[in-house]
Design a protein around this motif. Structure first.
Motif, PDB file in Angstrom:
ATOM      1  N   PRO A  50      25.785 -14.367  27.070  1.00  0.00           N
ATOM      2  CA  PRO A  50      25.430 -15.475  25.857  1.00  0.00           C
ATOM      3  C   PRO A  50      25.494 -16.851  26.364  1.00  0.00           C
ATOM      4  N   ASP A  51      24.602 -17.606  25.575  1.00  0.00           N
ATOM      5  CA  ASP A  51      24.550 -19.127  25.771  1.00  0.00           C
ATOM      6  C   ASP A  51      25.842 -19.444  25.194  1.00  0.00           C
ATOM      7  N   ILE A  52      26.551 -20.397  25.468  1.00  0.00           N
ATOM      8  CA  ILE A  52      27.686 -21.007  24.829  1.00  0.00           C
ATOM      9  C   ILE A  52      27.503 -22.692  24.974  1.00  0.00           C
ATOM     10  N   TYR A  72      34.984 -22.988  27.523  1.00  0.00           N
ATOM     11  CA  TYR A  72      33.759 -22.698  26.913  1.00  0.00           C
ATOM     12  C   TYR A  72      34.211 -22.998  25.317  1.00  0.00           C
ATOM     13  N   PRO A  74      32.212 -22.775  21.658  1.00  0.00           N
ATOM     14  CA  PRO A  74      30.831 -22.388  21.111  1.00  0.00           C
ATOM     15  C   PRO A  74      30.320 -23.108  20.170  1.00  0.00           C
ATOM     16  N   ARG A 104      32.369 -15.317  28.258  1.00  0.00           N
ATOM     17  CA  ARG A 104      31.305 -16.042  27.321  1.00  0.00           C
ATOM     18  C   ARG A 104      31.214 -15.067  25.911  1.00  0.00           C
ATOM     19  N   LYS A 105      31.272 -13.862  26.442  1.00  0.00           N
ATOM     20  CA  LYS A 105      31.300 -12.967  24.962  1.00  0.00           C
ATOM     21  C   LYS A 105      32.481 -13.191  24.202  1.00  0.00           C
ATOM     22  N   SER A 107      34.429 -15.927  23.796  1.00  0.00           N
ATOM     23  CA  SER A 107      34.209 -17.231  23.010  1.00  0.00           C
ATOM     24  C   SER A 107      33.166 -16.985  21.914  1.00  0.00           C
ATOM     25  N   LYS A 108      32.296 -16.338  22.230  1.00  0.00           N
ATOM     26  CA  LYS A 108      31.051 -16.238  21.146  1.00  0.00           C
ATOM     27  C   LYS A 108      31.506 -15.326  19.974  1.00  0.00           C
ATOM     28  N   THR A 109      32.149 -14.319  20.367  1.00  0.00           N
ATOM     29  CA  THR A 109      32.450 -13.382  19.358  1.00  0.00           C
ATOM     30  C   THR A 109      33.993 -13.731  18.352  1.00  0.00           C
ATOM     31  N   GLN A 111      34.695 -17.097  18.270  1.00  0.00           N
ATOM     32  CA  GLN A 111      34.587 -18.422  17.741  1.00  0.00           C
ATOM     33  C   GLN A 111      35.701 -19.153  17.993  1.00  0.00           C
TER      34      GLN A 111
END
Length: 315
Positions: A50-52, A72, A74, A104-105, A107-109, A111
């Protein structure tokens, strides 16, 4: 009834057959082959990256030593809590680059800001060099984020999988009484917590289920090169107190490291430390690196980590 995931079983059968053919041809594993194997496997199976909003490659330096890190964020417009992530690979393999999609996952998940550490690896850099690198990053963490103008909340989680989980647990024990460094949480993903390999699941799950018992022994022999006391270096046997951080333990039924994770949770729970145990009955070691084979289990794992960490922020 506990049963290995069907798709994973098909993949394992093919994997084991390929390994057997290699062994019959006289193949001898090398450090380079182990590193390439983890890199290639992760790249092939963790394809969703995913994009961060902000990703920065930088480093932490002390005297002549420089430790690369990848950060990273987000949501750069918001201050967020921080995860220092230590990748797996048996202390011999893995890197910031290999684990990029996983971070990335994460960080995104969750937050959270994720700071991924490219610590030095054995056998070139045996115990305790990698741990020293992680300590250096932790010691300079807040100034590093300020230097690069990352908006952060000064709440720290240590996270790692496999050998990186061992490092995270070791550091949590090291810092439990530290006057200046507080570890709020630790997230241990099928961690290696007993370098003596004395738990029953090591032999129960040590053949044909991806992480082999004899390979574990080889990893640890490369890591401990100077006659260190492996029991004393094992997080399972380290002194612990009620000051240990909140802990999320993630284990897999068909993983050789399962029982040491269970025993560690029992130790912390007995001390009154808040612990949560997320166990997958149908998984093997390193399943996050096999995401395309088991996407639902990986998604549930990232979500569990997010729930655990974000609940802690409201406590």
């Amino acid at each position: 009834m506990v049963k290995l995931d069907d798709g994973l079983k098909i993949w394992l059968d093919a994997y084991n057959q390929g390994v057997a053919q290699l062994m019959q041809s006289g193949y001898v594993a090398t450090v380079e082959a182990i590193r390439d194997g983890l890199s290639n496997l992760t790249a092939a199976c963790v394809t969703d990256s995913p994009d961060i909003a902000r990703v920065l490659d930088t480093s932490v330096a002390e005297q002549t030593q420089m430790i690369p890190v990848r950060i990273y964020h987000p949501a750069p417009d918001r201050p967020l809590p921080v995860i220092v992530f230590l990748h797996g690979g048996g202390h011999m393999a893995g890197s910031v680059a290999v684990y990029d999609p996983i971070c990335r996952k994460l960080s995104k998940t969750t937050q959270h800001i994720v700071v991924s550490v490219d610590y030095r690896l054995a056998p070139e850099w045996p115990y305790p060099h990698g741990l020293a690198d992680a300590r250096m990053v932790i010691g300079q963490l807040w100034s590093l984020l300020e230097q690069h103008q990352f908006a952060y909340v000064p709440a720290l989680t240590l996270a790692g999988d496999s050998g990186g989980g061992a490092m995270a647990a070791t550091l949590s024990a090291d810092y439990q009484e530290h006057p200046d460094v507080r570890i709020n949480n630790q997230v241990l993903i099928y961690p290696s917590l007993d370098y003596t390999m004395s738990q029953p699941s090591v032999t129960e799950n040590g053949k044909g289920l991806f992480l082999q018992q004899d390979k574990m022994q080889w990893y640890f022999d490369q890591y401990f090169q100077h006659g260190e006391d492996r029991q004393a270096a094992s997080p399972l046997f380290m002194s612990k107190s009620a000051r240990m951080p909140r802990t999320l333990m993630i284990t897999a039924e068909f993983c050789p490291l399962r029982d040491e994770g269970v025993a560690y949770v029992q130790q912390l729970s007995a001390l009154g430390v808040h612990t949560e145990h997320f166990h997958l009955d149908d998984m093997i070691h390193a399943y996050l690196n096999l995401e395309s084979l088991v996407p639902m289990q990986c998604g549930a794992t990232y979500q569990k980590i997010a729930d655990f960490l974000n609940t802690s922020m409201n406590c």
